[in-house]
Each structure stands twice: as structure tokens, then as C-alpha cells.
Design an enzyme around this catalytic site. Structure first.
Site, PDB file in Angstrom:
ATOM      1  N   ASP A 329      44.504 -52.619   0.176  1.00 31.57           N
ATOM      2  CA  ASP A 329      43.859 -52.156   1.395  1.00 31.57           C
ATOM      3  C   ASP A 329      43.853 -53.276   2.407  1.00 31.57           C
ATOM      4  O   ASP A 329      44.080 -53.064   3.585  1.00 31.57           O
ATOM      5  CB  ASP A 329      42.454 -51.642   1.111  1.00 31.57           C
ATOM      6  CG  ASP A 329      42.526 -50.182   0.748  1.00 31.57           C
ATOM      7  OD1 ASP A 329      42.831 -49.886  -0.408  1.00 31.57           O
ATOM      8  OD2 ASP A 329      42.357 -49.342   1.654  1.00 31.57           O
ATOM      9  N   ASN A 339      40.990 -53.838  -2.590  1.00 35.58           N
ATOM     10  CA  ASN A 339      41.712 -52.645  -3.024  1.00 35.58           C
ATOM     11  C   ASN A 339      40.750 -51.714  -3.752  1.00 35.58           C
ATOM     12  O   ASN A 339      39.570 -52.024  -3.924  1.00 35.58           O
ATOM     13  CB  ASN A 339      42.888 -53.046  -3.941  1.00 35.58           C
ATOM     14  CG  ASN A 339      43.941 -51.965  -4.042  1.00 35.58           C
ATOM     15  OD1 ASN A 339      44.291 -51.329  -3.050  1.00 35.58           O
ATOM     16  ND2 ASN A 339      44.440 -51.728  -5.237  1.00 35.58           N
ATOM     17  N   LYS A 340      41.277 -50.574  -4.173  1.00 37.09           N
ATOM     18  CA  LYS A 340      40.471 -49.562  -4.849  1.00 37.09           C
ATOM     19  C   LYS A 340      39.593 -50.160  -5.951  1.00 37.09           C
ATOM     20  O   LYS A 340      40.039 -51.007  -6.718  1.00 37.09           O
ATOM     21  CB  LYS A 340      41.411 -48.512  -5.464  1.00 37.09           C
ATOM     22  CG  LYS A 340      40.723 -47.400  -6.254  1.00 37.09           C
ATOM     23  CD  LYS A 340      39.942 -46.442  -5.375  1.00 37.09           C
ATOM     24  CE  LYS A 340      38.977 -45.585  -6.176  1.00 37.09           C
ATOM     25  NZ  LYS A 340      39.587 -44.436  -6.802  1.00 37.09           N
TER      26      LYS A 340
END
Lengths: 438, 438
Positions: A329, A339-340
Site C-alpha cells: 500500500d 500493507n494488508k
């Protein structure tokens, strides 16, 4: 040189703007028309000062004010004095609530096109056009702002298209006027999604490269068509970046290798698709709560062997694969990865299993510290995880976590495979681009 | 002393068993009635030998044979020879398929009660009763075997109740006969779920303590009622073990502390319930694929503050809690923990976050290496994770992983908080109990 920071707030109602004359506060320009203005004291936040000035000056309360936007600060020199004007635009629903108590203040609601007819404080018109956007541009910005379905890559290309559109509808004929207008659109494109670093990257890069680097040679033979052409070439180059990404990824994703990926990354998917002849095998975490890993698996299953696992099984599978590859991200200045949720745990598992952990992304995902600080950690809908109903159970549902740079074997970008220390160099380039707004 | 291992297989059809006379193979006892028997060669697997003997001797193929059970090996001494008989029971559907080709072999289908009437090889009747179970006991064993809804704690108590029931319906009057019968029931209770260590623990502990430790003093004034009473006292003590567990857990779960737990553990839940006055806060992973963490949260929400998180968020939350506490499916001899998939990843996260990781369980969960090797890693229904449909996607869905002992801060049991090195001591006690079957 003496510097003063000042807020100038435009109140808009029904396509008319409010101007005031005779304010005692801005004592330098008594008798001239102005917006609601006031000095910013010390290191006071300009947003707060803007609200304070309006409420004090007009009797409106904060709830009567709809913040629209703020524009690029405007520097006005007057001998050895320098005033930096921070322009604001607010919309109000009920102009009748305005109560100007000091009698020597005169107010008027005017069409913005009439601004030139009034004797205003210096730069008022320019300041206004730094918060003004045409309806067409405003509509496009709102679309980008409210988009929840698309990823950063897509949104930044929408932003670039918006710049191009702004150029197309522009009626400015000189380099300086055109630059002033387009740069302002760029500023607002960045401002509507301060947490989407790729927008600030592409917008500032285009503006910097066109208006700053080209300035000297192209200033005279400038045309808005040349800008449009420049943007189109930029878009083409962006499309090619996937090939470069794939080339660098192919250096680590060897033939017959097995990889674990987490969640959904369009970049990871596109790269794996391009490397399909390598007989790669992919494990995809399902990625709760929204199961976007299933989408990853479904798309990739047409190209490579794919196995879905639960997120909790990632540590177990980390021992069975040749490496881990995820999207990003954002990449922060210190080389860490946003990120996730779960990415950092998987990176930890990779370290433990002694397999490499790569993130793959365009350098557009590199964030300045100041940009990242603008991202509010979103607490998402608890129902995505668990329907609480009338139970006394809570849910925590945030989407992102941060993976420290020392878990990351490499950041695969369109420019090469970067280590954490390479990031700050790239960030400096971005800072240079962003200087176009200064 | 010369030792020979031998298989003796009873074939059953319609409540009758097959006996044979005159086998040349077991040359020692020509002219005596026997089961299908044969020597085990070298380190051959007795199960394989049993099948081989039957197929060779009777002309049946393996698919005609329904394995019922095997019993405790029987040692028969004859001067300086020692024969260790491994008794087997198979059921057959079609006795007419039996083809005895060698003419000097005579066969008979008899009621097992008539066994005494025949001149058999030594120990045949005893061997038979080591594979025989009454219908009532058989039914109870089947229930335990096929139970998928209950946890090990519950199943081991069912096993204890079955021992008690076997004593109640027993018609044996002497210590030796009663011991022979009850021990055989115990053996089969362990054998039906070789992967459930707590059954072997409680069953062997009861048998060892009653029949071995008490043997000397109680042999003469033995009654089956004394055994039943002993079992009942044992059950009461077991019920108290939760208090001991809680007491030891309370040494680490301090007032106002926050804990992360994974999946569902009835032990963790009961202990937390008892510690509810400590103002504890619990984070519970949802625990994909079956979301049993929701059950944990729902139950605990009546007692403490509970927050559900996705499994992937466990690493993130590990940094915010005072420690991690999980149940155990089993504890292995080296102190490692078998538990719900994801546990080892969370333990790794705990280590990284420098918070303690505890598992809490009864010592019944301690496994001998030989027991654990009998657990087949079950690949569960892929639909629990993802409905594949006609897509080319695979799913891996296994329930357990192994957390190495060096991630575990302590194993909280009813006997104290153990380190990995304490486990082997406990396992030795269990090995002693299991010697009752030798």
C-alpha cells in the site's frame, strides 16, 4: 525580510462570494475589499485560525461552515515585508446568520467574475483562484475523493487524466497563467487524498518536469497542447513500468519456484501472469475479513498452480515455499512496508523460515513522512469480522500493518530491487518534485 | 529363553467364530484347535502378518475381511520357550468364500462360549477374550471412536465411565479374572483413538494405580465395588484439576492484564471465567476456517471485556497485550505444542513482541512419541476454506501446527507451570502407567 502568515477565507453561498471592507484587523489595507482575514499567531494551525476569524468576524458558528478546500499559499511582497496568504474556501447555507457588529465594516455578496471591479487588498483575486475550481474539475475531484473501489495505481492515473482535462478546458494563454491554474488543480488533486502517495508523486512529477525543468527552454513556445502531449507520454511510460517491474521480479522468482502471497495486489498478479512460463506455484492467503485473497487465487489459477490457505496457515506454508511476495500500500521513508493486515506477521514467519520476503510495487508508493502522517488509521466496519448484534463483544478491524524494513529482503520496483537505504534517495527525488508547490 | 511372536486371528461371522485343526504351520500343536495362526518373521508388522495368514490359509482376500480389533499380546511359556501371541479379530460377511485347500485341515464355526469344550492350543480362549468385547461395551467404544463433537477432556472421561461400566457388568469374581477383563477393555479404549493421549493417560493411570499399586495389599479383599469406588474418586479428583490449573494460571494472569488467545479452548475459557474478578481483557482470534474463536468471545463476554480480531491481526495485537494464552491439543515429549493452525505463528509474534506465551492444559495432554506418531495429519474439507466449484484452485486445510518449545514461556498444568524439560519427567510417569499393559 519580515514574514507574516495570514489566512484569507472566502465564504461562498449560491455561487456568490462574500467580500468585506474596512476591517481594522488587517490594518495595512483599510478601505480595501478583502476576504475574512487574520494573522496566524506563532505556530498556530492555519485551519484553526481560519475558523476562528470567521466565527469572530461574522458571528457564524463552526457548524454553519462547510469547509470546501484550502489553496496553495500565496506570497505577497511589499518592500521588506512578506505576507504569506493561506486561502480558504467555505460554503455557507444560511447567509442571513451573518452578523457584522462593527459598523464600519461593509460586506457584499458578489459574483467571483466581478472581483476585478473592486479595489481589493493585493492578491485577493489570485488567492481566490487558488481555492476556486470549475464545476467540471470539482466533479472529477469528488469522484477521486469518494472512490472506495479502486487502488492507488488507478486513482493516480485518474488524477493524471484530471490534470490533462484541466489543461484541455483551460482558457489561459500564457505560461504563467496556465501554470498557476494547472498547478492549483494539481495541489487540490493531492489534497483530496493526502494518504494516497502515488497521486502526489505523479502529479508533482508531471508539474515539476513540465513547468520547472522545461521552463527555461519552452517558456516562449509554450502551448497547452504541449502540456497535454507531455501528460500523454507520461501515461504511456507509466504503462510500461509493469514490464520493468516484471523484469526485476524475474530475477528473484526463478523457474519451478513456490511463492506465498498475501491478500490482493494487482502488481503481484500482473507480474506473476507475465512469468507464467516459469512453472511457478502460488499459495494465496484468503485474507480475512473480505477474502480478497480468493480473487488473487481465482485470477492466477488461469496462469499458475494456486492453493488457497487460511491466513493463520501462512507461517506453516512459509517453511514450504521459496519466498514470499506481496504488494504494497505504501513504502515509508525508512523502508518499512504498509500493507494488508497480517503482512508483518508473514514477514516475521519468512525470517523465521529463512526464506526471502519481497514486496513489489511502483516507486509511486513511496511516502514522505509528512504524507504518511496524514493517513488516519481507519477502523473498518466491525460487521466484516463479526456481527456483534446485542452481544457484549467488541471487534477491532483495521486493514493495514507496518512491516519493519529489516524483515524485507528487497523492494522490487520498476527502477530496480531496492533496499531500505535506497528508499530515502527516491524520497528525495519526490521531495524535489513537490517543491513545485513552493 | 527363546521368544517367538505369533499372530492368532479369530474370524467372526454371525456371532460364531472360526476354529481350525491340524495346521502344519504351527507345528508344535498339531491336532489341536486354533485360530488362523502364523509366526511373525523378524521385525515384520503383526498387522500385515495377520492379513497374510488369513488370505493364505482361507483363500479370502483382504477386501473380504473387516478388521475389528487386536488385543493385548499374550505370553505363553513352555519350558524355555516363550510364545507371544498377538490376538486379532476380523469379521467376515461371506463365510462361503472360505476355501481350505489342504485336506488335513478341519474347520468349525462355533459359539465362543463353547471354546472350553475343544482341545485347543494353549491360551486360545484367553487370546480370544482379549479381542472379545460385549455388545454393550462395543457400543460405548464405537461412540467414543466416532465422536467428532467433543474434546479430549470429555472423551477421556467417557473412557473412564466406560471402565466403570465394564466393572459394573463384569461377572468375574477373582482379582486376576477381573483384572484380565477390565485391562482388556482399557486396552481397547486406548486403541480406538490412538491419537487421543488423554484417554491412554487416564485409563492406564487408573489401571496401574488400582491393579498394580494396590495389588499387594488389596488382592484378597478385592471386590469390583472397590474398583468402581476408586474410579469414582478418580473422576472427582479430575474435576478438581481445574481449580489447580486456575491457581497456577493466576500466577501469570495478573490484575488488569490483557491477553490474546487463539481459537477455542475449554480450559482457557474455564480458567478465565474463574479469574473474572481480575479485570482481565481478552483478545480472541476468530480462528478460521470454522470461526471457533467467536464461540470463545461469546462465552467470555459474560465475564470479561472481549475483542474479536482476525487471525492475521494477531501479530499486531501481540504488541498490545501482556501475554498470550492458548489451550493445547497435545504437548509432545520435547515440550512442543500441538494446537490449532496459526498457534506457532502467534507464538513467534509473541517472541518478537517480547510478551510471554503460555499454553494451559491438563497433563493428560502430554503425548508419548509413539502415541503422537499415530496421529494422521488430517486434511480437512476444503469447502470450509473456499468453495472451489469448477475452478482450478486448490485448498490446503489442516487444523494443527506444532509450536516449538523454545517459543513457549510455560506450560500451565494442574501440577504446576512446566518448562519443556519438565515434560519428559511427566511422560516417564505415563510410561510407567502404560506398563500395566505389558
Amino acid at each position: 525580510m519580515k514574514k507574516k502568515n495570514i489566512v484569507t477565507c472566502f465564504l461562498e453561498h449560491n455561487h456568490k462570494i462574500l467580500i468585506l471592507k474596512g476591517s481594522e484587523k488587517v490594518s495595512t489595507y483599510q478601505g480595501r475589499w478583502a476576504g475574512v482575514s487574520g494573522y496566524i499567531e506563532g505556530d498556530e494551525d492555519s485551519d484553526k485560525r481560519a475558523l476562528k476569524e470567521i466565527t469572530v468576524e461574522t458571528g457564524l458558528s463552526e457548524k454553519d461552515l462547510i469547509f470546501v478546500r484550502k489553496g496553495i499559499p500565496l506570497t505577497i511582497k511589499n518592500g521588506e515585508f512578506q505576507r504569506i496568504v493561506h486561502p480558504y474556501l467555505f460554503r455557507i447555507e444560511n447567509p442571513e446568520l451573518i452578523k457584522i457588529e462593527r459598523e464600519h465594516i461593509e460586506i457584499k455578496w458578489i459574483d467571483y467574475a466581478e472581483l476585478s471591479k473592486y479595489q481589493t487588498v493585493p492578491g485577493l483575486k489570485k488567492a481566490f483562484f487558488r481555492v476556486y475550481l470549475s464545476l467540471e474539475i470539482e466533479k472529477r475531484l469528488d469522484e477521486i475523493k469518494n472512490d472506495r473501489g479502486h487502488r492507488a495505481d488507478f486513482l493516480s492515473m485518474l488524477a493524471v487524466e484530471t490534470l490533462k482535462y484541466a489543461a484541455k478546458i483551460s482558457e489561459k494563454n500564457t505560461f504563467d497563467d496556465f501554470f498557476e491554474e494547472i498547478r492549483s488543480v494539481g495541489w487540490h488533486l493531492i489534497d483530496i487524498r493526502p494518504g494516497t502517495a502515488s497521486i502526489s508523486f505523479v502529479v508533482s512529477e508531471i508539474l515539476y518536469k513540465f513547468f520547472n525543468e522545461r521552463k527555461k527552454r519552452d517558456r516562449k513556445k509554450f502551448s497547452k497542447e504541449s502540456f497535454i502531449k507531455f501528460v500523454e507520454e507520461y501515461i504511456e511510460l507509466e504503462k510500461n513500468s509493469l514490464n520493468s517491474l516484471t523484469e526485476f521480479a524475474s530475477r528473484v522468482v526463478k523457474d519451478n519456484s513456490k511463492w506465498l502471497t498475501h491478500s490482493y495486489s494487482s502488481t503481484v498478479i500482473e507480474v506473476i501472469k507475465k512469468l507464467k512460463d516459469r512453472n511457478i506455484e502460488i499459495y494465496a492467503t484468503e485474507s480475512r475479513p473480505l477474502f480478497e485473497g480468493r480473487k488473487t487465487a481465482e485470477i492466477l489459477s488461469d496462469y499458475v498452480k494456486v492453493t488457497i490457505i487460511t491466513d493463520a496457515k501462512a507461517g506453516y506454508i512459509a517453511k514450504e515455499v521459496d519466498g514470499i511476495i506481496v504488494g504494497a500500500d505504501s513504502i515509508l521513508q525508512d523502508g518499512s512496508l504498509v500493507n494488508k493486515m497480517g503482512t508483518s506477521l508473514i514477514a516475521l514467519a519468512a525470517k523465521e523460515a529463512r526464506v526471502p520476503f519481497y514486496t513489489i510495487c511502483n516507486t509511486r508508493k513511496f511516502y514522505l513522512k509528512s504524507e504518511y502522517s496524514k493517513i488516519e488509521p481507519e477502523e473498518k466496519d466491525s460487521n466484516e469480522v463479526y456481527e456483534i448484534g446485542d452481544r457484549k463483544v467488541s471487534v477491532k478491524n483495521t486493514y493495514f500493518d507496518i512491516t519493519p524494513s529489516f524483515y524485507i529482503s528487497g523492494i522490487i520496483t520498476e527502477k530496480g530491487i531496492f533496499s531500505a537505504s535506497d528508499i530515502s534517495k527516491e524520497i528525495k527525488i519526490k521531495e524535489k518534485y513537490l517543491s513545485i508547490f513552493k
